[in-house]
Design a protein around this motif. Structure first.
Motif, PDB file in Angstrom:
ATOM      1  N   VAL A   1       0.859  -1.175   0.000  1.00  0.00           N
ATOM      2  CA  VAL A   1       0.000   0.000   0.000  1.00  0.00           C
ATOM      3  C   VAL A   1       0.896   1.226   0.000  1.00  0.00           C
ATOM      4  CG1 VAL A   1      -1.765   1.265   1.259  1.00  0.00           C
ATOM      5  CG2 VAL A   1      -1.788  -1.241   1.271  1.00  0.00           C
ATOM      6  N   THR A   2       0.723   2.059  -0.978  1.00  0.00           N
ATOM      7  CA  THR A   2       1.513   3.284  -1.058  1.00  0.00           C
ATOM      8  C   THR A   2       0.584   4.478  -1.217  1.00  0.00           C
ATOM      9  OG1 THR A   2       1.744   3.125  -3.470  1.00  0.00           O
ATOM     10  CG2 THR A   2       3.453   2.076  -2.131  1.00  0.00           C
ATOM     11  N   GLY A   3       1.030   5.609  -0.778  1.00  0.00           N
ATOM     12  CA  GLY A   3       0.229   6.815  -0.920  1.00  0.00           C
ATOM     13  C   GLY A   3       0.980   8.010  -0.379  1.00  0.00           C
ATOM     14  N   GLU A   4       0.298   9.121  -0.377  1.00  0.00           N
ATOM     15  CA  GLU A   4       0.872  10.360   0.140  1.00  0.00           C
ATOM     16  C   GLU A   4       0.234  10.683   1.468  1.00  0.00           C
ATOM     17  OE1 GLU A   4       0.203  14.828  -1.171  1.00  0.00           O
ATOM     18  OE2 GLU A   4       1.655  13.857  -2.512  1.00  0.00           O
ATOM     19  N   GLY A   5       1.061  11.004   2.449  1.00  0.00           N
ATOM     20  CA  GLY A   5       0.540  11.357   3.759  1.00  0.00           C
ATOM     21  C   GLY A   5      -0.114  12.724   3.764  1.00  0.00           C
ATOM     22  N   LEU A   6      -0.841  13.005   4.817  1.00  0.00           N
ATOM     23  CA  LEU A   6      -1.458  14.322   4.956  1.00  0.00           C
ATOM     24  C   LEU A   6      -0.402  15.423   5.007  1.00  0.00           C
ATOM     25  CD1 LEU A   6      -4.280  13.492   7.515  1.00  0.00           C
ATOM     26  CD2 LEU A   6      -4.600  14.260   5.159  1.00  0.00           C
ATOM     27  N   ASP A   7       0.829  15.045   5.359  1.00  0.00           N
ATOM     28  CA  ASP A   7       1.927  16.012   5.381  1.00  0.00           C
ATOM     29  C   ASP A   7       2.634  16.106   4.026  1.00  0.00           C
ATOM     30  OD1 ASP A   7       3.210  13.593   5.279  1.00  0.00           O
ATOM     31  OD2 ASP A   7       4.347  13.852   7.123  1.00  0.00           O
ATOM     32  N   GLY A   8       2.148  15.351   3.032  1.00  0.00           N
ATOM     33  CA  GLY A   8       2.732  15.392   1.700  1.00  0.00           C
ATOM     34  C   GLY A   8       3.863  14.412   1.471  1.00  0.00           C
ATOM     35  N   LYS A   9       4.286  13.699   2.516  1.00  0.00           N
ATOM     36  CA  LYS A   9       5.390  12.759   2.378  1.00  0.00           C
ATOM     37  C   LYS A   9       4.877  11.391   1.919  1.00  0.00           C
ATOM     38  CE  LYS A   9       8.136  14.976   6.021  1.00  0.00           C
ATOM     39  NZ  LYS A   9       8.758  14.812   7.358  1.00  0.00           N
ATOM     40  N   PRO A  10       5.683  10.652   1.129  1.00  0.00           N
ATOM     41  CA  PRO A  10       5.251   9.323   0.682  1.00  0.00           C
ATOM     42  C   PRO A  10       5.205   8.332   1.840  1.00  0.00           C
ATOM     43  CG  PRO A  10       7.519   9.738  -0.001  1.00  0.00           C
ATOM     44  CD  PRO A  10       7.004  11.017   0.579  1.00  0.00           C
ATOM     45  N   ILE A  11       4.252   7.420   1.770  1.00  0.00           N
ATOM     46  CA  ILE A  11       4.081   6.390   2.794  1.00  0.00           C
ATOM     47  C   ILE A  11       3.979   5.035   2.107  1.00  0.00           C
ATOM     48  CG2 ILE A  11       2.508   5.436   4.534  1.00  0.00           C
ATOM     49  CD1 ILE A  11       1.740   8.265   5.295  1.00  0.00           C
TER      50      ILE A  11
ATOM     51  N   CYS B   1     -15.641   8.054  14.321  1.00  0.00           N
ATOM     52  CA  CYS B   1     -14.173   8.182  14.268  1.00  0.00           C
ATOM     53  C   CYS B   1     -13.686   9.111  15.367  1.00  0.00           C
ATOM     54  CB  CYS B   1     -13.742   8.722  12.899  1.00  0.00           C
ATOM     55  SG  CYS B   1     -14.183   7.688  11.489  1.00  0.00           S
ATOM     56  N   ARG B   2     -14.403  10.202  15.556  1.00  0.00           N
ATOM     57  CA  ARG B   2     -14.023  11.140  16.623  1.00  0.00           C
ATOM     58  C   ARG B   2     -14.140  10.478  17.988  1.00  0.00           C
ATOM     59  NH1 ARG B   2     -16.870  14.544  12.999  1.00  0.00           N
ATOM     60  NH2 ARG B   2     -18.802  14.468  14.207  1.00  0.00           N
ATOM     61  N   GLY B   3     -15.148   9.622  18.133  1.00  0.00           N
ATOM     62  CA  GLY B   3     -15.354   8.952  19.412  1.00  0.00           C
ATOM     63  C   GLY B   3     -14.236   7.990  19.768  1.00  0.00           C
ATOM     64  N   GLU B   4     -13.665   7.307  18.754  1.00  0.00           N
ATOM     65  CA  GLU B   4     -12.641   6.304  19.041  1.00  0.00           C
ATOM     66  C   GLU B   4     -11.221   6.871  19.032  1.00  0.00           C
ATOM     67  OE1 GLU B   4     -12.682   3.193  16.097  1.00  0.00           O
ATOM     68  OE2 GLU B   4     -11.804   4.468  14.551  1.00  0.00           O
ATOM     69  N   ALA B   5     -11.043   8.079  18.548  1.00  0.00           N
ATOM     70  CA  ALA B   5      -9.700   8.646  18.375  1.00  0.00           C
ATOM     71  C   ALA B   5      -8.866   8.630  19.655  1.00  0.00           C
ATOM     72  CB  ALA B   5      -9.791  10.060  17.805  1.00  0.00           C
TER      73      ALA B   5
ATOM     74  N   ASN C   1      -9.615  19.661   6.480  1.00  0.00           N
ATOM     75  CA  ASN C   1     -10.443  19.136   7.564  1.00  0.00           C
ATOM     76  C   ASN C   1      -9.735  17.994   8.283  1.00  0.00           C
ATOM     77  OD1 ASN C   1     -12.408  20.950   6.813  1.00  0.00           O
ATOM     78  ND2 ASN C   1     -13.677  19.451   5.749  1.00  0.00           N
ATOM     79  N   ALA C   2      -9.063  17.137   7.505  1.00  0.00           N
ATOM     80  CA  ALA C   2      -8.341  16.006   8.096  1.00  0.00           C
ATOM     81  C   ALA C   2      -7.192  16.491   8.982  1.00  0.00           C
ATOM     82  CB  ALA C   2      -7.817  15.096   6.994  1.00  0.00           C
ATOM     83  N   LYS C   3      -6.477  17.507   8.522  1.00  0.00           N
ATOM     84  CA  LYS C   3      -5.382  18.054   9.326  1.00  0.00           C
ATOM     85  C   LYS C   3      -5.906  18.679  10.618  1.00  0.00           C
ATOM     86  CE  LYS C   3      -2.084  19.031   5.610  1.00  0.00           C
ATOM     87  NZ  LYS C   3      -1.360  20.091   4.875  1.00  0.00           N
ATOM     88  N   ALA C   4      -7.046  19.367  10.539  1.00  0.00           N
ATOM     89  CA  ALA C   4      -7.646  19.954  11.741  1.00  0.00           C
ATOM     90  C   ALA C   4      -8.055  18.868  12.730  1.00  0.00           C
ATOM     91  CB  ALA C   4      -8.850  20.810  11.351  1.00  0.00           C
ATOM     92  N   TYR C   5      -8.565  17.763  12.216  1.00  0.00           N
ATOM     93  CA  TYR C   5      -8.934  16.614  13.048  1.00  0.00           C
ATOM     94  C   TYR C   5      -7.705  16.086  13.780  1.00  0.00           C
ATOM     95  CZ  TYR C   5     -10.545  11.736  13.889  1.00  0.00           C
ATOM     96  OH  TYR C   5     -10.866  10.520  14.435  1.00  0.00           O
ATOM     97  N   GLU C   6      -6.604  15.918  13.062  1.00  0.00           N
ATOM     98  CA  GLU C   6      -5.383  15.409  13.687  1.00  0.00           C
ATOM     99  C   GLU C   6      -4.883  16.350  14.788  1.00  0.00           C
ATOM    100  OE1 GLU C   6      -3.162  12.440  10.657  1.00  0.00           O
ATOM    101  OE2 GLU C   6      -2.526  14.534  10.582  1.00  0.00           O
ATOM    102  N   ARG C   7      -4.979  17.647  14.552  1.00  0.00           N
ATOM    103  CA  ARG C   7      -4.560  18.602  15.580  1.00  0.00           C
ATOM    104  C   ARG C   7      -5.460  18.513  16.804  1.00  0.00           C
ATOM    105  NH1 ARG C   7      -3.909  21.934  10.971  1.00  0.00           N
ATOM    106  NH2 ARG C   7      -5.907  22.945  11.394  1.00  0.00           N
ATOM    107  N   LYS C   8      -6.760  18.453  16.571  1.00  0.00           N
ATOM    108  CA  LYS C   8      -7.718  18.436  17.672  1.00  0.00           C
ATOM    109  C   LYS C   8      -7.523  17.216  18.564  1.00  0.00           C
ATOM    110  CE  LYS C   8     -12.666  18.467  18.730  1.00  0.00           C
ATOM    111  NZ  LYS C   8     -14.034  18.593  18.192  1.00  0.00           N
TER     112      LYS C   8
END
Length: 200
Positions: free
Chosen positions: A66-76, A98-102, A130-137
């Motif tokens: 599984v490959t992709g780009e992270g929310l920070d723009g780096k490859p994963i 998702c918010r409940g289990e985080a 929105n995803a980045k804001a979720y990670e910060r929260k």
């Protein structure tokens, strides 16, 4: 175990993606779904019950890389985590469960990372801001692949997550040891993670 999906090469690419995503969208699931969406659109998700399915070592299936780009723009690359027990969590900022289990996921991550536990999120059909804001929260301390169009999720078709949220626990060989459909809790998931970490 879920039946094998017809390989993408056998049908047009757009149809393959649409078919594989069908299980994640309520338009294919009838009334057993809750409405939500990243932009007010009619994206919906199936509500899982949070039950955990565990797989014996002999019955476990591996995954393609599984490959992709992270929310920070780096490859994963998921393959880079082989040798560690890895928890893969499928989530979206628009998903209330998702918010409940985080907090539970972050607690498990923090408690076991020194033992060789890794976490990887798959941010599904979301807006990056929105995803980045979720990670910060929620002070998420592990990376997530940004999967705006659902193509990364296709790599998990051998044991599809089938709902948002869903969670997979991979053993040190990268095989699926457990699957959770729906939101989970610390009490439910932590013993499963500990069991897989204890495997030789």
């Amino acid at each position: 175990m879920s039946p094998r999906i017809v390989p993408a090469r056998a049908v047009p690419a757009r149809l393959a993606v649409a078919g594989a995503l069908c299980g994640l969208l309520a338009g294919c699931a009838g009334t057993n779904a809750a409405q939500n969406g990243p932009d007010g659109s009619d994206n919906r998700f199936i509500s899982g019950n949070g039950n955990i399915t565990e797989y014996k070592a002999a019955d476990r299936k591996g995954l393609q890389d599984v490959t992709g780009e992270g929310l920070d723009g780096k490859p994963i690359r998921l393959a880079d985590l082989k040798g560690k027990v890895t928890v893969v969590n499928f989530w979206a900022s628009w998903c209330a469960p998702c918010r409940g289990e985080a907090p539970s996921l972050e607690q498990i991550h923090n408690e076991h990372k020194a033992e060789g536990l890794a976490f990887l999120g798959v941010n599904f059909k979301d807006a990056k801001d929105n995803a980045k804001a979720y990670e910060r929260k929620f002070k998420v301390g592990y990376p997530s692949v940004f999967d705006a169009d659902g193509r990364v999720t296709l790599a998990f078709r051998e044991v599809p997550p089938s709902a948002i949220p869903s969670t997979l626990v991979l053993d040190r060989q990268g095989r699926i040891a457990a699957r959770v459909i729906g939101a989970t809790t610390y009490t439910k998931l932590n013993p499963v993670v500990a069991k897989v970490l204890a495997e030789k």
